[in-house]
Scaffold this motif. Structure first.
Motif, PDB file in Angstrom:
ATOM      1  N   TYR A  20      11.237  -4.901   3.385  1.00  0.00           N
ATOM      2  CA  TYR A  20      11.503  -4.564   1.986  1.00  0.00           C
ATOM      3  C   TYR A  20      12.997  -4.355   1.774  1.00  0.00           C
ATOM      4  O   TYR A  20      13.566  -4.803   0.767  1.00  0.00           O
ATOM      5  N   SER A  21      13.633  -3.669   2.719  1.00  0.00           N
ATOM      6  CA  SER A  21      15.074  -3.426   2.609  1.00  0.00           C
ATOM      7  C   SER A  21      15.852  -4.736   2.588  1.00  0.00           C
ATOM      8  O   SER A  21      16.799  -4.889   1.804  1.00  0.00           O
ATOM      9  N   ILE A  22      15.437  -5.678   3.416  1.00  0.00           N
ATOM     10  CA  ILE A  22      16.120  -6.981   3.469  1.00  0.00           C
ATOM     11  C   ILE A  22      15.950  -7.731   2.147  1.00  0.00           C
ATOM     12  O   ILE A  22      16.903  -8.312   1.609  1.00  0.00           O
ATOM     13  N   VAL A  23      14.727  -7.716   1.614  1.00  0.00           N
ATOM     14  CA  VAL A  23      14.477  -8.426   0.354  1.00  0.00           C
ATOM     15  C   VAL A  23      15.273  -7.802  -0.782  1.00  0.00           C
ATOM     16  O   VAL A  23      15.931  -8.512  -1.556  1.00  0.00           O
ATOM     17  N   PRO A 244       1.235  -8.918 -11.197  1.00  0.00           N
ATOM     18  CA  PRO A 244       0.824  -8.301  -9.925  1.00  0.00           C
ATOM     19  C   PRO A 244       1.300  -6.869  -9.762  1.00  0.00           C
ATOM     20  O   PRO A 244       0.536  -6.002  -9.342  1.00  0.00           O
ATOM     21  N   VAL A 245       2.568  -6.590 -10.103  1.00  0.00           N
ATOM     22  CA  VAL A 245       3.064  -5.222  -9.922  1.00  0.00           C
ATOM     23  C   VAL A 245       2.407  -4.268 -10.904  1.00  0.00           C
ATOM     24  O   VAL A 245       2.213  -3.081 -10.605  1.00  0.00           O
ATOM     25  N   SER A 246       2.029  -4.750 -12.079  1.00  0.00           N
ATOM     26  CA  SER A 246       1.336  -3.900 -13.037  1.00  0.00           C
ATOM     27  C   SER A 246      -0.110  -3.634 -12.600  1.00  0.00           C
ATOM     28  O   SER A 246      -0.688  -2.602 -12.937  1.00  0.00           O
ATOM     29  N   LEU A 247      -0.676  -4.567 -11.847  1.00  0.00           N
ATOM     30  CA  LEU A 247      -2.027  -4.376 -11.317  1.00  0.00           C
ATOM     31  C   LEU A 247      -2.067  -3.364 -10.180  1.00  0.00           C
ATOM     32  O   LEU A 247      -3.145  -3.044  -9.674  1.00  0.00           O
ATOM     33  N   ALA A 248      -0.892  -2.858  -9.787  1.00  0.00           N
ATOM     34  CA  ALA A 248      -0.839  -1.839  -8.743  1.00  0.00           C
ATOM     35  C   ALA A 248      -1.586  -0.575  -9.132  1.00  0.00           C
ATOM     36  O   ALA A 248      -1.923   0.234  -8.272  1.00  0.00           O
ATOM     37  N   VAL A 249      -1.838  -0.376 -10.442  1.00  0.00           N
ATOM     38  CA  VAL A 249      -2.638   0.780 -10.852  1.00  0.00           C
ATOM     39  C   VAL A 249      -4.054   0.660 -10.306  1.00  0.00           C
ATOM     40  O   VAL A 249      -4.774   1.659 -10.182  1.00  0.00           O
ATOM     41  N   ILE A 250      -4.465  -0.578  -9.972  1.00  0.00           N
ATOM     42  CA  ILE A 250      -5.792  -0.805  -9.405  1.00  0.00           C
ATOM     43  C   ILE A 250      -5.710  -0.947  -7.889  1.00  0.00           C
ATOM     44  O   ILE A 250      -6.503  -0.355  -7.146  1.00  0.00           O
ATOM     45  N   PHE A 251      -4.700  -1.732  -7.431  1.00  0.00           N
ATOM     46  CA  PHE A 251      -4.540  -1.955  -5.989  1.00  0.00           C
ATOM     47  C   PHE A 251      -3.308  -1.177  -5.513  1.00  0.00           C
ATOM     48  O   PHE A 251      -2.281  -1.758  -5.166  1.00  0.00           O
ATOM     49  N   ASN A 252      -3.431   0.134  -5.481  1.00  0.00           N
ATOM     50  CA  ASN A 252      -2.268   0.984  -5.258  1.00  0.00           C
ATOM     51  C   ASN A 252      -1.626   0.778  -3.899  1.00  0.00           C
ATOM     52  O   ASN A 252      -0.409   0.921  -3.741  1.00  0.00           O
ATOM     53  N   LYS A 253      -2.420   0.437  -2.881  1.00  0.00           N
ATOM     54  CA  LYS A 253      -1.871   0.290  -1.537  1.00  0.00           C
ATOM     55  C   LYS A 253      -0.929  -0.902  -1.429  1.00  0.00           C
ATOM     56  O   LYS A 253      -0.103  -0.962  -0.518  1.00  0.00           O
ATOM     57  N   LEU A 254      -1.059  -1.845  -2.342  1.00  0.00           N
ATOM     58  CA  LEU A 254      -0.196  -3.019  -2.314  1.00  0.00           C
ATOM     59  C   LEU A 254       1.087  -2.822  -3.108  1.00  0.00           C
ATOM     60  O   LEU A 254       1.926  -3.713  -3.148  1.00  0.00           O
ATOM     61  N   ARG A 255       1.248  -1.676  -3.745  1.00  0.00           N
ATOM     62  CA  ARG A 255       2.365  -1.474  -4.661  1.00  0.00           C
ATOM     63  C   ARG A 255       3.732  -1.670  -4.024  1.00  0.00           C
ATOM     64  O   ARG A 255       4.607  -2.278  -4.653  1.00  0.00           O
ATOM     65  N   PRO A 256       4.019  -1.176  -2.792  1.00  0.00           N
ATOM     66  CA  PRO A 256       5.355  -1.404  -2.219  1.00  0.00           C
ATOM     67  C   PRO A 256       5.728  -2.883  -2.129  1.00  0.00           C
ATOM     68  O   PRO A 256       6.824  -3.286  -2.504  1.00  0.00           O
ATOM     69  N   ALA A 257       4.775  -3.695  -1.647  1.00  0.00           N
ATOM     70  CA  ALA A 257       5.049  -5.136  -1.530  1.00  0.00           C
ATOM     71  C   ALA A 257       5.180  -5.786  -2.895  1.00  0.00           C
ATOM     72  O   ALA A 257       6.028  -6.669  -3.095  1.00  0.00           O
ATOM     73  N   LEU A 258       4.371  -5.336  -3.865  1.00  0.00           N
ATOM     74  CA  LEU A 258       4.427  -5.915  -5.209  1.00  0.00           C
ATOM     75  C   LEU A 258       5.726  -5.533  -5.915  1.00  0.00           C
ATOM     76  O   LEU A 258       6.288  -6.331  -6.662  1.00  0.00           O
ATOM     77  N   ASN A 259       6.209  -4.308  -5.696  1.00  0.00           N
ATOM     78  CA  ASN A 259       7.516  -3.912  -6.240  1.00  0.00           C
ATOM     79  C   ASN A 259       8.615  -4.803  -5.683  1.00  0.00           C
ATOM     80  O   ASN A 259       9.532  -5.220  -6.404  1.00  0.00           O
ATOM     81  N   CYS A 260       8.511  -5.067  -4.399  1.00  0.00           N
ATOM     82  CA  CYS A 260       9.503  -5.921  -3.743  1.00  0.00           C
ATOM     83  C   CYS A 260       9.481  -7.318  -4.348  1.00  0.00           C
ATOM     84  O   CYS A 260      10.531  -7.898  -4.653  1.00  0.00           O
ATOM     85  N   LEU A 261       8.280  -7.854  -4.533  1.00  0.00           N
ATOM     86  CA  LEU A 261       8.146  -9.180  -5.137  1.00  0.00           C
ATOM     87  C   LEU A 261       8.671  -9.201  -6.565  1.00  0.00           C
ATOM     88  O   LEU A 261       9.376 -10.147  -6.961  1.00  0.00           O
ATOM     89  N   ALA A 262       8.353  -8.172  -7.335  1.00  0.00           N
ATOM     90  CA  ALA A 262       8.759  -8.134  -8.745  1.00  0.00           C
ATOM     91  C   ALA A 262      10.268  -8.150  -8.910  1.00  0.00           C
ATOM     92  O   ALA A 262      10.789  -8.710  -9.886  1.00  0.00           O
ATOM     93  N   SER A 263      10.998  -7.560  -7.969  1.00  0.00           N
ATOM     94  CA  SER A 263      12.457  -7.492  -8.098  1.00  0.00           C
ATOM     95  C   SER A 263      13.111  -8.863  -8.021  1.00  0.00           C
ATOM     96  O   SER A 263      14.228  -9.051  -8.512  1.00  0.00           O
ATOM     97  N   VAL A 264      12.416  -9.840  -7.424  1.00  0.00           N
ATOM     98  CA  VAL A 264      12.994 -11.171  -7.255  1.00  0.00           C
ATOM     99  C   VAL A 264      13.159 -11.879  -8.596  1.00  0.00           C
ATOM    100  O   VAL A 264      13.955 -12.817  -8.710  1.00  0.00           O
TER     101      VAL A 264
END
Length: 294
Positions: A20-23, A244-264
Motif C-alpha cells: 500500500y505504501s508503494i502504491v 468499489p471503495v464505497s462498497l467498503a461499507v459492506i465489505f469492510n475487510k477489503l477497505r484498505p486495498a480498495l482505498n489504495c485502488l481508489a487513489s489511482v
C-alpha cells in the motif's frame, strides 16, 4: 477506558501494507506533476471559456487535494505508526473522502455537459455557460464542507478515548465500524449508483447521436473517437475506482486495498483532459474555435 499502544492496534498487519505504501507513493510521484501540469494548461491555455473546462479545473483541484494527503498514508503504511495526532488524521481522512465524492460529481457534470453539447446543442446553449458551471462547482464544495463538519466532529469524538495515536487501519474495531456504517456512507453509495446510471445513459445517447448524425452538432464533431473515449473513461472511473471503495461499507475487510485502488484515479484523470480537447496543447488564441464547439 481503552488504552491501546500503537503496536497493539497494529496487530494483524501483514505484508500487504508495505505494498500500500508503494502504491500511494507512486500515485504521489506520478499524479502530482501530471495534475499540476494539467492545471497550468487548463488555466493558461483554455481559461474558463466553457463549462467543461470549469469542471475539469475543479476535478484537478480535487485530485491535488488527495495527492497532498497521501505522503502521510505512505509514512503510516511504511512504519506502522501515526505520529501526527488525531487532528491530522481527520484532515487526511476528509481529503480522501472528498476526492471520491467530488471527483464522481465533477466527472458526472462533464458527462452531462458533453451530452447536452452533442445531443441538445441549441436547447442547452443558455444552460451551458461558464458562470453557471462555476456556481455548480462552488455549490458542490460547499455541500462537501457541510458534510465534513459533522463527520470530523464524530471522528474526533470517537478517537478521543484512545491514548495511542490512531488513524486509518489503526482505528479500533468499534470506531472503524461506526465510521463506515454511517448513514452518510450508505447515502454516498446510493448517489454513486445514481451518477453511474446518469453516465451510462449519457454514454448511450451520445454514442447513438454520433452514429446516426441526428443533428448538426453531431455532424460537426471532428474526433468522435475522442468523445467516446471521454465517456468510456468516465464509466471506468466509476466502476473501477469509485464504486468499489464505497462498497467498503459492506465489505469492510477489503477497505484498505480498495482505498489504495481508489487513489489511482487521480493519475488517470489527466487523460480525460487530453482527450477532451483536440487542441489541448495549443495556445489559448488557437483553441477559441475548438472551445466554442465544446
Amino acid at each position: 477506558m481503552h488504552n491501546h499502544s500503537a503496536r497493539e492496534l497494529a496487530l494483524g498487519r501483514d505484508m500487504r501494507e508495505p505494498a500500500y505504501s508503494i502504491v500511494f507513493g507512486t500515485v504521489v510521484i506520478v499524479g502530482l506533476p501530471l495534475n499540476a501540469a494539467s492545471l497550468w494548461i487548463l488555466l493558461r491555455r483554455h481559461s474558463l471559456k466553457s463549462p467543461g473546462v470549469v469542471f475539469m479545473i475543479h476535478l484537478v483541484i480535487s485530485d491535488l487535494f488527495l495527492i497532498i494527503s497521501l505522503p502521510m498514508r505512505v509514512y503510516f503504511y511504511a512504519t506502522g505508526s501515526w505520529p501526527a495526532g488525531s487532528m491530522a488524521c481527520i484532515w487526511v481522512t476528509m481529503l480522501f473522502r472528498n476526492n471520491i465524492r467530488s471527483s464522481s460529481i465533477f466527472i458526472t457534470f462533464i458527462s452531462v455537459d458533453r451530452l447536452l453539447a452533442v445531443v441538445y446543442p441549441l436547447k442547452s446553449r443558455l444552460l451551458r455557460t461558464p458562470s453557471k458551471a462555476c456556481r455548480a462547482a462552488t455549490t458542490v464544495w460547499l455541500i462537501l464542507l457541510a458534510v465534513n463538519v459533522p463527520e470530523s466532529v464524530n471522528l474526533s469524538r470517537l478517537l478521543k478515548n484512545y491514548t495511542a495515536p490512531a488513524c486509518f487501519e489503526f482505528y479500533p474495531a468499534e470506531v472503524d465500524e461506526k465510521l463506515h456504517t454511517s448513514a452518510v456512507a450508505y447515502l454516498q453509495l446510493v448517489l454513486l449508483f445514481v451518477m453511474l446510471a446518469v453516465n451510462i445513459v449519457s454514454t448511450a445517447l451520445v454514442s447513438w447521436t454520433l452514429h446516426k448524425h441526428v443533428n448538426d452538432a453531431a455532424a460537426r464533431v471532428n474526433n468522435k473517437v475522442n468523445v467516446l473515449l471521454i465517456f468510456a473513461m468516465n464509466l471506468t472511473m466509476f466502476t473501477i475506482f469509485f464504486l468499489p471503495v464505497s462498497l467498503a461499507v459492506i465489505f469492510n475487510k477489503l477497505r484498505p486495498a480498495l482505498n489504495c485502488l481508489a487513489s489511482v484515479n487521480c493519475c488517470l484523470d489527466p487523460l480525460l483532459y487530453y482527450f477532451s480537447f483536440d487542441a489541448f496543447w495549443k495556445k489559448k488564441e488557437d483553441v477559441d474555435l475548438s472551445v466554442a464547439r465544446e
